[in-house]
Design a protein around this motif. Structure first.
Motif, PDB file in Angstrom:
ATOM      1  N   ASN A  99       0.744  -1.285   0.132  1.00 37.26           N
ATOM      2  CA  ASN A  99      -0.135  -0.122   0.064  1.00 37.26           C
ATOM      3  C   ASN A  99       0.975   1.241   0.022  1.00 37.26           C
ATOM      4  OD1 ASN A  99       0.869  -0.302   2.556  1.00 37.26           O
ATOM      5  ND2 ASN A  99      -0.948   0.616   3.442  1.00 37.26           N
ATOM      6  N   ARG A 100       1.911   1.209   0.920  1.00 38.62           N
ATOM      7  CA  ARG A 100       2.850   2.467   0.596  1.00 38.62           C
ATOM      8  C   ARG A 100       3.913   2.374  -0.514  1.00 38.62           C
ATOM      9  NH1 ARG A 100       7.300   2.927   4.757  1.00 38.62           N
ATOM     10  NH2 ARG A 100       7.375   4.902   3.862  1.00 38.62           N
ATOM     11  N   LEU A 101       4.110   1.292  -1.040  1.00 37.36           N
ATOM     12  CA  LEU A 101       4.711   1.295  -2.538  1.00 37.36           C
ATOM     13  C   LEU A 101       3.532   1.804  -3.673  1.00 37.36           C
ATOM     14  CD1 LEU A 101       7.441   0.697  -3.807  1.00 37.36           C
ATOM     15  CD2 LEU A 101       6.298  -1.764  -4.240  1.00 37.36           C
ATOM     16  N   THR A 102       2.400   1.523  -3.440  1.00 37.76           N
ATOM     17  CA  THR A 102       1.496   2.068  -4.446  1.00 37.76           C
ATOM     18  C   THR A 102       1.295   3.622  -4.199  1.00 37.76           C
ATOM     19  OG1 THR A 102       0.234  -0.060  -4.325  1.00 37.76           O
ATOM     20  CG2 THR A 102      -0.834   1.917  -5.168  1.00 37.76           C
ATOM     21  N   GLU A 103       1.024   3.917  -3.317  1.00 41.72           N
ATOM     22  CA  GLU A 103       1.197   5.383  -2.921  1.00 41.72           C
ATOM     23  C   GLU A 103       2.235   6.376  -3.286  1.00 41.72           C
ATOM     24  OE1 GLU A 103       0.979   8.496   0.929  1.00 41.72           O
ATOM     25  OE2 GLU A 103       0.632   6.381   1.189  1.00 41.72           O
ATOM     26  N   LEU A 104       3.526   5.503  -3.138  1.00 37.16           N
ATOM     27  CA  LEU A 104       4.883   6.434  -3.707  1.00 37.16           C
ATOM     28  C   LEU A 104       4.893   6.375  -5.145  1.00 37.16           C
ATOM     29  CD1 LEU A 104       8.321   5.930  -2.419  1.00 37.16           C
ATOM     30  CD2 LEU A 104       7.799   5.275  -5.026  1.00 37.16           C
ATOM     31  N   ARG A 105       4.335   5.563  -5.910  1.00 36.96           N
ATOM     32  CA  ARG A 105       4.429   5.175  -7.199  1.00 36.96           C
ATOM     33  C   ARG A 105       3.247   6.170  -7.808  1.00 36.96           C
ATOM     34  NH1 ARG A 105       4.498  -0.678  -6.912  1.00 36.96           N
ATOM     35  NH2 ARG A 105       2.130  -0.576  -7.202  1.00 36.96           N
ATOM     36  N   ARG A 106       2.254   6.672  -7.099  1.00 37.70           N
ATOM     37  CA  ARG A 106       1.152   7.528  -7.632  1.00 37.70           C
ATOM     38  C   ARG A 106       1.739   8.940  -7.424  1.00 37.70           C
ATOM     39  NH1 ARG A 106      -3.982   4.450  -5.086  1.00 37.70           N
ATOM     40  NH2 ARG A 106      -4.430   2.869  -6.767  1.00 37.70           N
ATOM     41  N   SER A 107       2.474   8.948  -6.225  1.00 31.63           N
ATOM     42  CA  SER A 107       2.628  10.542  -6.094  1.00 31.63           C
ATOM     43  C   SER A 107       4.065  10.718  -6.420  1.00 31.63           C
ATOM     44  CB  SER A 107       2.657  10.805  -4.481  1.00 31.63           C
ATOM     45  OG  SER A 107       3.573  10.055  -3.830  1.00 31.63           O
TER      46      SER A 107
END
Length: 272
Positions: A99-107
């Motif tokens: 979930n943190r990795l997904t957030e990083l990729r998006r932002s």
């Protein structure tokens, strides 16, 4: 026409720093990626060490099956390495929760793919704003207008992707990649579906993103003419980097590729 290197480019001491103060945009240490086990195991990456400063344009080339796609996926956090460490914008992503990795990729990351990957039901503006919406950030229409202006599509905001040419759709994809001012833009064969003239326009936009906006671009390509737009070309084969070339012409890049792949063991010798 190719943009002239220099001029607006950031000198090494002037590059904007990552969010933790690091001057590196991408850092891989001892990265390996293995698929399967035992005698049938495939070692897609066999120990990658790489450090890319911010504000640079790097092209990665290699023959089919050399590990280019695996490299990009691991560097961008789309795949997890079997061993080693990956840092993006100074942030260690190895072992990061999904979930943190997904957030990083998006932002903090931007992506440009050969297939454009635009949503046909959304307008150009809505496609560009999608990373902000997915990152739960306010959809800034002024920012969208700004990046669409940067890629020459200020008058296409209300159009649907199907109303645009392939080159225009790829321009939308670049605007979408720029919308969050990412630490790194990863481009996977961004000109593979375009004719030569349109490809040059798209590559010019990526070059301008580096020179004028301080972006960092990492591009995987099979095309020497595309790679020649980069500051540096790295050659990958059998899961390892086998040398590089600074600011080479298409002819020089083609010759280096031919030399590196002309006989068994040549790539291993070049990497030594």
């Amino acid at each position: 026409m190719r943009l002239r290197k220099g001029g607006n480019r950031h000198d090494a001491g002037e590059r904007p720093q990552a969010r933790d103060g690091s001057a590196l945009a991408v850092e891989l240490r001892g990265v390996r990626r293995q698929y399967g086990r035992g005698a049938g195991a495939v070692h897609a990456l066999a120990g990658i060490d790489l450090a890319l400063p911010r504000g640079t344009f790097t092209a990665v080339m290699g023959p089919s099956g050399s590990g280019k796609s695996t490299f990009l996926q691991c560097a961008a956090g789309l795949d997890r390495p079997s061993a080693g460490s990956v840092r993006l914008g100074g942030t260690e992503i190895t072992g990061m929760r999904e979930n943190r990795l997904t957030e990083l990729r998006r932002s903090r990351l931007g992506f440009v793919f050969q297939a454009f990957n635009l949503l046909p039901s959304l307008t150009v503006e809505q496609n560009v704003l999608l990373p902000m919406r997915l990152a739960a950030r306010r959809a800034d229409r002024r920012r969208a207008a700004d990046v669409l202006g940067q890629v020459g599509l200020a008058d296409k905001a209300r159009c649907r992707p199907g109303e645009l040419s392939g080159g225009q759709q790829q321009r939308v994809a670049i605007a979408r990649a720029l919308i969050t001012s990412p630490d790194v833009i990863f481009a996977d064969e961004p000109t593979g579906a375009l004719d030569t003239g349109t490809a040059a326009e798209v590559l010019g936009l990526l070059r301008r993103a580096v020179d004028a906006l301080g972006a960092t671009v990492v591009m995987v390509t099979h095309d020497p003419a595309a790679a020649a737009w980069a500051d540096r070309v790295l050659f990958l084969a059998d899961g390892v980097f086998a040398g590089g070339l600074e600011g080479g012409s298409p002819e020089q890049i083609t010759a280096r590729m031919a030399a590196l792949t002309s006989r068994p063991g040549a790539l291993a010798e070049a990497a030594a």
